[in-house]
Design a protein around this motif. Structure first.
Motif, short mmCIF file in Angstrom:
data_model
loop_
_atom_site.label_atom_id
_atom_site.label_comp_id
_atom_site.label_asym_id
_atom_site.label_seq_id
_atom_site.Cartn_x
_atom_site.Cartn_y
_atom_site.Cartn_z
N GLU A 104 -54.34 38.29 96.47
CA GLU A 104 -53.02 37.63 97.23
C GLU A 104 -51.82 37.75 95.52
OE1 GLU A 104 -56.04 37.46 97.70
OE2 GLU A 104 -55.57 37.13 100.02
N GLU A 105 -52.85 37.32 94.24
CA GLU A 105 -51.51 37.28 93.86
C GLU A 105 -50.86 37.94 93.02
OE1 GLU A 105 -54.08 33.03 92.01
OE2 GLU A 105 -54.48 34.97 91.17
N THR A 106 -51.53 39.39 93.06
CA THR A 106 -50.94 40.65 92.52
C THR A 106 -50.00 40.98 93.24
OG1 THR A 106 -53.51 41.27 91.72
CG2 THR A 106 -52.12 42.97 92.36
N GLU A 107 -50.47 41.07 94.79
CA GLU A 107 -48.95 40.81 95.41
C GLU A 107 -47.82 40.68 95.15
OE1 GLU A 107 -49.61 42.61 99.88
OE2 GLU A 107 -48.54 40.91 100.49
N ASN A 108 -48.01 39.19 95.06
CA ASN A 108 -47.02 38.49 94.61
C ASN A 108 -45.81 39.01 93.47
OD1 ASN A 108 -46.80 37.18 97.13
ND2 ASN A 108 -48.07 35.19 96.00
N ALA A 109 -47.32 39.31 92.28
CA ALA A 109 -46.62 39.53 91.53
C ALA A 109 -45.41 41.06 90.84
CB ALA A 109 -47.51 39.97 90.20
N LEU A 110 -46.62 41.96 92.59
CA LEU A 110 -45.45 43.55 92.74
C LEU A 110 -44.60 42.74 93.26
CD1 LEU A 110 -48.93 44.80 93.88
CD2 LEU A 110 -46.97 46.06 91.45
N ILE A 111 -44.10 42.07 94.12
CA ILE A 111 -43.30 41.46 94.92
C ILE A 111 -42.14 41.20 94.03
CG2 ILE A 111 -41.77 40.31 96.46
CD1 ILE A 111 -45.10 40.10 98.51
N ASP A 112 -42.30 40.32 93.56
CA ASP A 112 -41.48 39.58 91.63
C ASP A 112 -41.24 41.34 90.90
OD1 ASP A 112 -42.08 37.58 92.28
OD2 ASP A 112 -42.93 36.93 90.83
N LEU A 113 -42.10 42.00 90.55
CA LEU A 113 -41.84 43.46 89.66
C LEU A 113 -40.47 44.05 90.52
CD1 LEU A 113 -44.83 44.33 88.23
CD2 LEU A 113 -43.37 42.68 87.69
N GLN A 114 -40.93 43.93 92.59
CA GLN A 114 -40.07 44.70 92.72
C GLN A 114 -38.43 44.21 92.87
OE1 GLN A 114 -42.15 44.98 96.30
NE2 GLN A 114 -40.82 46.94 97.26
N GLU A 137 -59.20 50.42 92.50
CA GLU A 137 -58.82 49.41 93.50
C GLU A 137 -57.51 48.77 93.29
OE1 GLU A 137 -62.29 46.29 93.26
OE2 GLU A 137 -63.74 47.65 93.92
N LEU A 138 -57.08 48.29 92.05
CA LEU A 138 -55.63 47.91 92.11
C LEU A 138 -54.68 48.65 92.51
CD1 LEU A 138 -53.68 45.72 91.04
CD2 LEU A 138 -54.66 45.83 88.24
N LEU A 139 -55.20 50.01 91.32
CA LEU A 139 -54.46 50.97 92.10
C LEU A 139 -54.05 51.28 93.36
CD1 LEU A 139 -53.23 54.24 90.21
CD2 LEU A 139 -55.00 55.20 92.18
N GLU A 140 -55.12 51.22 94.37
CA GLU A 140 -55.32 51.61 96.21
C GLU A 140 -53.67 50.17 96.51
OE1 GLU A 140 -58.43 51.03 97.86
OE2 GLU A 140 -57.53 52.05 100.06
N GLN A 141 -53.88 49.07 95.83
CA GLN A 141 -53.07 48.23 96.58
C GLN A 141 -51.48 48.60 95.83
OE1 GLN A 141 -53.86 44.09 95.02
NE2 GLN A 141 -52.35 43.24 96.43
N VAL A 142 -51.45 48.36 94.52
CA VAL A 142 -49.84 48.92 94.75
C VAL A 142 -49.47 50.83 95.27
CG1 VAL A 142 -48.48 49.78 92.38
CG2 VAL A 142 -50.72 48.42 91.51
N THR A 143 -50.43 51.56 95.05
CA THR A 143 -50.00 52.49 96.56
C THR A 143 -49.88 51.95 98.14
OG1 THR A 143 -52.29 53.69 96.20
CG2 THR A 143 -51.30 54.63 94.65
N LYS A 197 -47.41 49.42 102.76
CA LYS A 197 -49.43 47.85 103.40
C LYS A 197 -49.37 47.63 102.74
CE LYS A 197 -52.57 51.01 104.37
NZ LYS A 197 -53.71 51.80 104.60
N TYR A 198 -48.51 46.22 103.24
CA TYR A 198 -48.72 44.65 102.11
C TYR A 198 -50.45 44.14 102.80
CZ TYR A 198 -44.05 45.68 99.51
OH TYR A 198 -42.85 45.41 100.12
N LEU A 199 -50.92 43.40 102.57
CA LEU A 199 -51.77 43.07 102.53
C LEU A 199 -51.91 42.70 103.89
CD1 LEU A 199 -52.81 40.39 99.70
CD2 LEU A 199 -54.20 42.98 100.18
N TYR A 200 -51.29 41.81 104.66
CA TYR A 200 -51.03 41.35 105.96
C TYR A 200 -50.42 41.46 106.49
CZ TYR A 200 -54.50 38.06 103.32
OH TYR A 200 -55.37 37.97 101.83
N GLU A 201 -49.16 42.00 106.27
CA GLU A 201 -47.60 42.53 107.28
C GLU A 201 -48.26 43.30 107.89
OE1 GLU A 201 -45.49 40.07 104.60
OE2 GLU A 201 -47.39 41.51 104.08
N ASP A 202 -48.00 43.12 108.98
CA ASP A 202 -47.90 43.87 110.21
C ASP A 202 -46.18 44.65 110.94
OD1 ASP A 202 -47.53 41.94 111.68
OD2 ASP A 202 -49.41 42.19 113.07
N HIS A 203 -45.69 43.86 110.16
CA HIS A 203 -44.27 44.60 110.39
C HIS A 203 -43.95 45.06 109.70
CE1 HIS A 203 -42.33 41.38 108.23
NE2 HIS A 203 -43.63 40.53 107.92
#
Ligand code: FAD
Length: 317
Positions: free
Chosen positions: A104-114, A147-153, A159-165
């Protein structure tokens, strides 16, 4: 712009780039500018900023009990990247590490970078905490760079962690680490190489190598990659020797060899100034040969000390 586009646009000309460490906690952004300013005349298209995991200290209470306290010595990678792109109008490449981050923290960091318009990330497992004998994954985080690479790809596919919209796809250009002399935990170069290939097959767009002092190690590594269908750019990571104690420290910390000729030349020096001159001269020759070989970028580990890299860049660019 993506690093792969910078390389394509250079039309075979070797580019210059470098890596910085965030200053230790409490220091000012001026330290970063002082580390960058002397190198801007060499037109780096991108500048990397490392990420550092939390560590532990043991705080002693009056009762004599020891409390394990977690702290971060060098925070600030994302903020430093933001400052770099705003001030210098060049791309900043944050290193993203597994250690110390939940998914989750990784996803938030990636969103900040975006949000910041950062197009590139270097995806790594990260070093072990000093207090641990080997790398310990963070609960809820990743154990390996792949594994981290897979999260970024996944984010690149929307495909985010939880969003289905409907969510906007990210579009990060992803770099990974490669080790011409193998990663120290790997039983052999071929096994390590298999995992590198897995990272590229799963979406890595470029490789940045560990430092090396014998260009043949890089050339053989590039050959092995090409023979095995790894066709992404392979950026050599370079760090000139600037002190005699590095003859011991670099092999100890980074698990690399220092060629006999270089070690002998350093040992023959009468002063630390002479050692620096020898180290810089060696690196200038290495760089000239790497340019001739067609290295896409010469990437310097400056450790936020621009002086030696400036002398090398003056001699070759
Ligand atoms: P991985 O690719 O995960 O590999 C780690 C080890 O596990 C290797 O031995 C590999 O062969 C093996 N392996 C890989 N995948 C698997 C698998 N699926 N199953 C079993 N074994 C596997 N460290 C930091 O803390 N911060 C930084 O900013 C930083 N920047 C760096 C920049 C560069 C260019 C380089 C070369 C290194 C950097 N490092 C940094 C150090 C790096 O984090 C360490 O070398 C770390 O030990 C390994 O990282 P990795 O991404 O190569 O790991």
């Amino acid at each position: 712009m993506k690093i792969t586009d910078h390389i394509t646009n250079a039309n075979g000309k070797t580019l210059f780039s470098f890596e910085l460490l965030p200053p230790v906690k409490g220091r000012s952004i001026q330290e970063i500018y002082d580390a960058i300013d002397p190198l801007m005349e060499f037109n780096p298209p991108f500048i990397d900023v490392t990420y550092h995991r939390e560590d532990y200290i043991y705080k002693k209470h009056e009762s004599g009990l020891l409390e394990k306290v977690s702290y971060r010595k060098r925070p600030g990678t994302v903020a430093i990247c933001a400052a770099i792109i705003n001030r210098y109008k060049v791309d900043a490449v944050p290193h993203l590490i597994c250690g110390g981050f939940t998914k989750e923290e990784t996803e938030n960091a990636l969103i900040d970078l975006q949000f910041l318009g950062i197009d590139n990330v270097l995806v790594l497992r990260g070093d072990a905490r000093h207090a641990d004998p080997s790398f310990v994954p963070t609960p809820g985080g990743h154990a390996y760079a792949c594994e981290l690479l897979e999260q970024v790809t996944n984010m690149n596919k929307g495909k985010y962690l939880y969003e289905d919209h409907d969510v906007v796809n990210a579009d990060f250009c992803i770099g990974v680490a490669g080790y011409p002399e193998k990663h120290f935990e790997s039983p052999n170069l071929k096994t390590d190489f298999r995992y590198l290939k897995q990272k590229v097959d799963n979406g890595a767009n470029f490789i940045v190598t560990q430092m090396f002092y014998d260009n043949n190690k890089y050339k053989e590594f590039v050959k092995l990659c090409r023979e095995n269908g790894i066709n992404v750019p392979i950026i050599p990571g370079l760090k000139p020797i600037t002190s005699s104690k590095q003859l011991i420290n670099l092999p100890k910390i980074f698990h690399i060899d220092i060629p006999e000729d270089l070690a002998d030349a350093v040992q023959a020096c009468k002063s630390e100034k002479d050692v620096k001159d020898v180290g810089i001269e060696w690196m200038i020759n290495q760089c000239k040969e790497l340019i001739e070989f067609g290295a896409p970028v010469l990437h310097f580990y400056t450790m936020s000390n621009p002086g030696p890299t400036k002398r090398i860049a003056e001699a070759i660019f």
